[in-house]
Scaffold this active site. Sequence first.
Site, PDB file in Angstrom:
ATOM      1  N   HIS A 115       9.784  -3.955   4.599  1.00 39.86           N
ATOM      2  CA  HIS A 115      10.257  -2.564   4.675  1.00 39.86           C
ATOM      3  C   HIS A 115      10.442  -2.147   6.123  1.00 39.86           C
ATOM      4  O   HIS A 115       9.767  -2.658   7.015  1.00 39.86           O
ATOM      5  CB  HIS A 115       9.381  -1.585   3.904  1.00 39.86           C
ATOM      6  CG  HIS A 115       7.937  -1.400   4.346  1.00 39.86           C
ATOM      7  ND1 HIS A 115       7.018  -2.429   4.428  1.00 39.86           N
ATOM      8  CD2 HIS A 115       7.253  -0.283   4.693  1.00 39.86           C
ATOM      9  CE1 HIS A 115       5.834  -1.944   4.791  1.00 39.86           C
ATOM     10  NE2 HIS A 115       5.949  -0.633   4.981  1.00 39.86           N
ATOM     11  N   HIS A 143       0.797  -1.238   0.000  1.00 40.43           N
ATOM     12  CA  HIS A 143       0.000   0.000   0.000  1.00 40.43           C
ATOM     13  C   HIS A 143       0.833   1.293   0.000  1.00 40.43           C
ATOM     14  O   HIS A 143       0.340   2.338   0.394  1.00 40.43           O
ATOM     15  CB  HIS A 143      -0.964   0.000   1.194  1.00 40.43           C
ATOM     16  CG  HIS A 143      -0.295   0.077   2.534  1.00 40.43           C
ATOM     17  ND1 HIS A 143      -0.822  -0.488   3.667  1.00 40.43           N
ATOM     18  CD2 HIS A 143       0.854   0.670   2.947  1.00 40.43           C
ATOM     19  CE1 HIS A 143      -0.030  -0.266   4.696  1.00 40.43           C
ATOM     20  NE2 HIS A 143       0.999   0.443   4.288  1.00 40.43           N
TER      21      HIS A 143
HETATM   22  C1  DHB Z   1       6.165   3.677   3.152  1.00 42.53           C
HETATM   23  C2  DHB Z   1       5.540   2.435   3.280  1.00 42.53           C
HETATM   24  C3  DHB Z   1       4.441   2.271   4.132  1.00 42.53           C
HETATM   25  O1  DHB Z   1       3.808   1.069   4.339  1.00 42.53           O
HETATM   26  C4  DHB Z   1       3.927   3.357   4.806  1.00 42.53           C
HETATM   27  O2  DHB Z   1       2.816   3.177   5.530  1.00 42.53           O
HETATM   28  C5  DHB Z   1       4.549   4.601   4.718  1.00 42.53           C
HETATM   29  C6  DHB Z   1       5.671   4.751   3.881  1.00 42.53           C
HETATM   30  C7  DHB Z   1       7.337   3.856   2.252  1.00 42.53           C
HETATM   31  O3  DHB Z   1       7.789   2.885   1.624  1.00 42.53           O
HETATM   32  O4  DHB Z   1       7.808   4.969   2.112  1.00 42.53           O
HETATM   33 FE    FE Z   2       2.200   1.174   5.855  1.00 39.96          FE
END
Ligand code: DHB
Ligand code: FE
Length: 289
Positions: free
Chosen positions: A197, A12
Amino acid sequence: MARITASVYTSHVPAIGAALDLGKTAEPYWQKVFSGYDFSKQWLKQRRPDVIFLVFNDHATAFSLEMIPTFAIGTAAEYAVADEGWGPRPVPKVKGHPELASHIAQSVIQDDFDLTIVNKMDVDHGLTVPLSLMCGALDPATGAWPCPVIPFAVNVVQYPVPSGRRCFNLGRAIRKAIKSYDEPLNVQIWGTGGMSHQLQGPRAGLINKDWDNRFLDRLIAEPAKLAEMPHIDYVREAGSEGIELVMWLIARGAMSDIDEGGAPPKVAHRFYHVPASNTAVGHLILENA
Ligand code: DHB
Ligand code: FE
């Protein structure tokens, strides 16, 4: 009887929403990300559901540290769009399905899952980016999303977060609830967030391609075993925000090969790409056999 016909899984990333809204989709960096959804947009048009049950996480937009429900079901008629970072996206309000949502709340709570009932909630990129990726350009005549959405928010932001096992079992209870609804609705369940991430601390920028692809393999082929993985493994291997992936187990637990002895779902589409912003993008479409 209502029935779940398919499940959709997708990251997302908020920057995807900004790329769409700021007209950057043709830039080579973004083109690679969006190409993974060309099939999906056609697929959704052809198999347009009556309702989407959309499992997502709020990012301190609707909830804050003042109040943090572990599982919250949206029972409202509509949801305003809001966000952190780039601010509210210029996309339509999201229409809900109060009747089906209330029925699911009734059934799932009687099945011993303590849901929070939410009659008013703003929805952020956790919900609007998956919708944009899957729906593409909206019908100019209506300017609306193609169908009502039941937002289902999971806390993966503030520890403690729910276990994979609990999410998987909750998916089973949601399937049972939807099957006992008295109208012949075609329902899709979407699990969103992830993949690997980490946005903070010394490991910021962490991506783990091998682990992500193994997660996709296992989600398809051995979801009950995958659901036993403890949350610390998500954090260690997929980064602090990789824990968003437990939400995919809710959608997977709602598929009919679980408990019902049915055939494994058909993998209609699979996509993986690194990077989009700080995130590995993963995407799957599974159709019930
Ligand atoms: C990013 C990814 C996320 O899931 C989020 O909620 C905010 C930022 C990113 O990759 O920058
Ligand atoms: Fe997120």
